[in-house]
Design a protein around this motif. Sequence first.
Motif, PDB file in Angstrom:
ATOM      1  N   ASN A  10     -14.792  76.767  66.066  1.00  0.00           N
ATOM      2  CA  ASN A  10     -13.385  76.933  65.686  1.00  0.00           C
ATOM      3  C   ASN A  10     -13.103  78.231  64.945  1.00  0.00           C
ATOM      4  OD1 ASN A  10     -13.020  74.337  66.715  1.00  0.00           O
ATOM      5  ND2 ASN A  10     -13.299  73.367  64.721  1.00  0.00           N
ATOM      6  N   GLN A  11     -14.189  78.897  64.511  1.00  0.00           N
ATOM      7  CA  GLN A  11     -14.042  80.124  63.702  1.00  0.00           C
ATOM      8  C   GLN A  11     -13.156  79.867  62.482  1.00  0.00           C
ATOM      9  OE1 GLN A  11     -15.581  83.523  64.377  1.00  0.00           O
ATOM     10  NE2 GLN A  11     -16.829  81.821  65.094  1.00  0.00           N
ATOM     11  N   GLN A  12     -13.415  78.738  61.859  1.00  0.00           N
ATOM     12  CA  GLN A  12     -12.634  78.320  60.697  1.00  0.00           C
ATOM     13  C   GLN A  12     -13.547  77.633  59.691  1.00  0.00           C
ATOM     14  OE1 GLN A  12      -9.675  75.400  61.678  1.00  0.00           O
ATOM     15  NE2 GLN A  12      -9.022  75.100  59.566  1.00  0.00           N
ATOM     16  N   ILE A  13     -13.452  78.028  58.423  1.00  0.00           N
ATOM     17  CA  ILE A  13     -14.258  77.427  57.362  1.00  0.00           C
ATOM     18  C   ILE A  13     -13.358  76.568  56.482  1.00  0.00           C
ATOM     19  CG2 ILE A  13     -15.696  77.862  55.330  1.00  0.00           C
ATOM     20  CD1 ILE A  13     -16.570  80.490  56.625  1.00  0.00           C
ATOM     21  N   PRO A  14     -13.625  75.269  56.356  1.00  0.00           N
ATOM     22  CA  PRO A  14     -12.805  74.418  55.487  1.00  0.00           C
ATOM     23  C   PRO A  14     -12.909  74.871  54.022  1.00  0.00           C
ATOM     24  CG  PRO A  14     -14.189  73.096  56.945  1.00  0.00           C
ATOM     25  CD  PRO A  14     -14.677  74.499  57.051  1.00  0.00           C
ATOM     26  N   GLU A  15     -11.789  74.988  53.370  1.00  0.00           N
ATOM     27  CA  GLU A  15     -11.781  75.453  51.977  1.00  0.00           C
ATOM     28  C   GLU A  15     -12.538  74.513  51.054  1.00  0.00           C
ATOM     29  OE1 GLU A  15      -8.101  76.601  50.277  1.00  0.00           O
ATOM     30  OE2 GLU A  15      -7.535  77.916  51.954  1.00  0.00           O
ATOM     31  N   VAL A  16     -12.569  73.219  51.387  1.00  0.00           N
ATOM     32  CA  VAL A  16     -13.235  72.234  50.543  1.00  0.00           C
ATOM     33  C   VAL A  16     -14.747  72.459  50.489  1.00  0.00           C
ATOM     34  CG1 VAL A  16     -13.614  70.503  52.354  1.00  0.00           C
ATOM     35  CG2 VAL A  16     -13.253  69.750  49.984  1.00  0.00           C
ATOM     36  N   MET A  17     -15.281  73.256  51.414  1.00  0.00           N
ATOM     37  CA  MET A  17     -16.724  73.543  51.446  1.00  0.00           C
ATOM     38  C   MET A  17     -17.080  74.841  50.719  1.00  0.00           C
ATOM     39  SD  MET A  17     -17.769  72.554  55.387  1.00  0.00           S
ATOM     40  CE  MET A  17     -19.520  72.864  55.108  1.00  0.00           C
ATOM     41  N   MET A  18     -16.110  75.647  50.351  1.00  0.00           N
ATOM     42  CA  MET A  18     -16.374  76.993  49.862  1.00  0.00           C
ATOM     43  C   MET A  18     -16.835  77.025  48.406  1.00  0.00           C
ATOM     44  SD  MET A  18     -13.279  79.061  51.749  1.00  0.00           S
ATOM     45  CE  MET A  18     -13.840  80.644  51.142  1.00  0.00           C
ATOM     46  N   ILE A  19     -17.913  77.777  48.164  1.00  0.00           N
ATOM     47  CA  ILE A  19     -18.407  77.991  46.801  1.00  0.00           C
ATOM     48  C   ILE A  19     -17.809  79.268  46.229  1.00  0.00           C
ATOM     49  CG2 ILE A  19     -20.464  78.467  45.400  1.00  0.00           C
ATOM     50  CD1 ILE A  19     -22.092  76.858  47.444  1.00  0.00           C
ATOM     51  N   ASN A  20     -17.802  80.335  47.033  1.00  0.00           N
ATOM     52  CA  ASN A  20     -17.226  81.609  46.588  1.00  0.00           C
ATOM     53  C   ASN A  20     -15.922  81.876  47.351  1.00  0.00           C
ATOM     54  OD1 ASN A  20     -18.207  82.175  49.125  1.00  0.00           O
ATOM     55  ND2 ASN A  20     -19.441  83.941  48.519  1.00  0.00           N
ATOM     56  N   LEU A  21     -15.344  83.013  47.110  1.00  0.00           N
ATOM     57  CA  LEU A  21     -14.048  83.341  47.713  1.00  0.00           C
ATOM     58  C   LEU A  21     -14.187  84.248  48.927  1.00  0.00           C
ATOM     59  CD1 LEU A  21     -12.008  83.978  44.425  1.00  0.00           C
ATOM     60  CD2 LEU A  21     -12.072  81.903  45.826  1.00  0.00           C
ATOM     61  N   GLU A  22     -15.421  84.410  49.395  1.00  0.00           N
ATOM     62  CA  GLU A  22     -15.673  85.278  50.538  1.00  0.00           C
ATOM     63  C   GLU A  22     -15.181  84.591  51.812  1.00  0.00           C
ATOM     64  OE1 GLU A  22     -16.795  88.843  52.125  1.00  0.00           O
ATOM     65  OE2 GLU A  22     -17.175  88.332  50.027  1.00  0.00           O
ATOM     66  N   LYS A  23     -14.143  85.146  52.412  1.00  0.00           N
ATOM     67  CA  LYS A  23     -13.592  84.570  53.635  1.00  0.00           C
ATOM     68  C   LYS A  23     -13.923  85.479  54.811  1.00  0.00           C
ATOM     69  CE  LYS A  23      -9.811  81.841  51.707  1.00  0.00           C
ATOM     70  NZ  LYS A  23      -8.376  81.503  51.810  1.00  0.00           N
ATOM     71  N   LYS A  24     -14.418  84.882  55.874  1.00  0.00           N
ATOM     72  CA  LYS A  24     -14.816  85.634  57.058  1.00  0.00           C
ATOM     73  C   LYS A  24     -13.822  85.376  58.199  1.00  0.00           C
ATOM     74  CE  LYS A  24     -18.720  87.287  55.430  1.00  0.00           C
ATOM     75  NZ  LYS A  24     -19.004  88.730  55.322  1.00  0.00           N
TER      76      LYS A  24
END
Length: 353
Positions: free
Chosen positions: A314-328
């Motif tokens: 999906n080329q999408q990272i769920p925000e609930v999984m994020m540790i840092n603010l690095e968005k790809k």
Amino acid sequence: MNAVYINSASCISVQDTLKDNFFQDLTPYQSVQILKVVDPNYKEFIPPAMIRRMSKTVKMSSVASNYALQEAGIEQPDAIIVGTGMGCSQDSEKFLKNVIDNNEEFLTPTFFIQSTHNTVAGQIALGLQCHAYNFTYVNTSSSLEFSFLDAKLQINDGESDNVLVGAADEQTNRTMELYCLTNTIKKEKDLPADYLHSKTDGVIWGEGAAFFVLGKHKTENSYAKLRDIQMINRLDLEEAPSFITGFLAKNDLKHEDIDAVILGFSGDATSDVYYTKAMDAFQNSALLYYKHLSGEFNTASGFSTFMACHILKNQQIPEVMMINLEKKTKVKNILLYNHLAGSDHSLMLLERA
């Protein structure tokens, strides 16, 4: 070794991961000691007469494997490989209870037969009438990774074109009681759990089943390319960075080539230090965690692999999984790092198909 492709992915977990668009409804759990899976309607897949004789692990695996095979468009896999840490614990407990209650006399063998760890792979094969290679790995938190490695070898050696691979573990009341007594499960006074900066030991325990079809060829539905896997039983904390660096170097990659790293933070202060140590080298990667969504259990890495597949597709990272603010904006390479209580460390490298 040549890469193989993950052509389907299915998961039954404490999230409703069988439904479409489950990414939008992921719910973190921090305030309960034990998490139960969201059960599908088993009657849609398994005859009622058989359901009564099946343990939860077998039921979860039967449905998840059914979904995986349907998505891959495969009726008969060339091999069935399953990983489990605890096996069919419910039937094991029932058998032992019968031994005690009946003074070791007049015992029916049913619970004993169904308590063996290879029951899951066997039941799936019986349901499919599949007489192909059938194997079960029982390697605590590396059970799925060993299953993936076997499947990769089967495909690379020309033994199989499509392999059904899965991992499953269930909970039982007595085992959960023992885990509470040994402080494996967090005490109620230590809740809600802080997964990333925990000061207390113990975890929130979960359960689940994840199944995948690994194939020799890329298809229109392919999720990811399985590039490499590596496991080690014991690892000193100071050796963790070199363990990861060596793994990446073997695959001609550097830390900056990894777009996302999925780490198995469980809220156990003693063992989570491995993940904290590993994070330092990935300054430019999206750092993710997942056990606040699945709970900790022997084959929890099945849930993280399932999530990684969907992130790549999906080329999408769920925000609930994020540790840092690095968005790809583009995710090509994902590294998964997991262990259980500081033992059986595993690395898995997935690439966008």
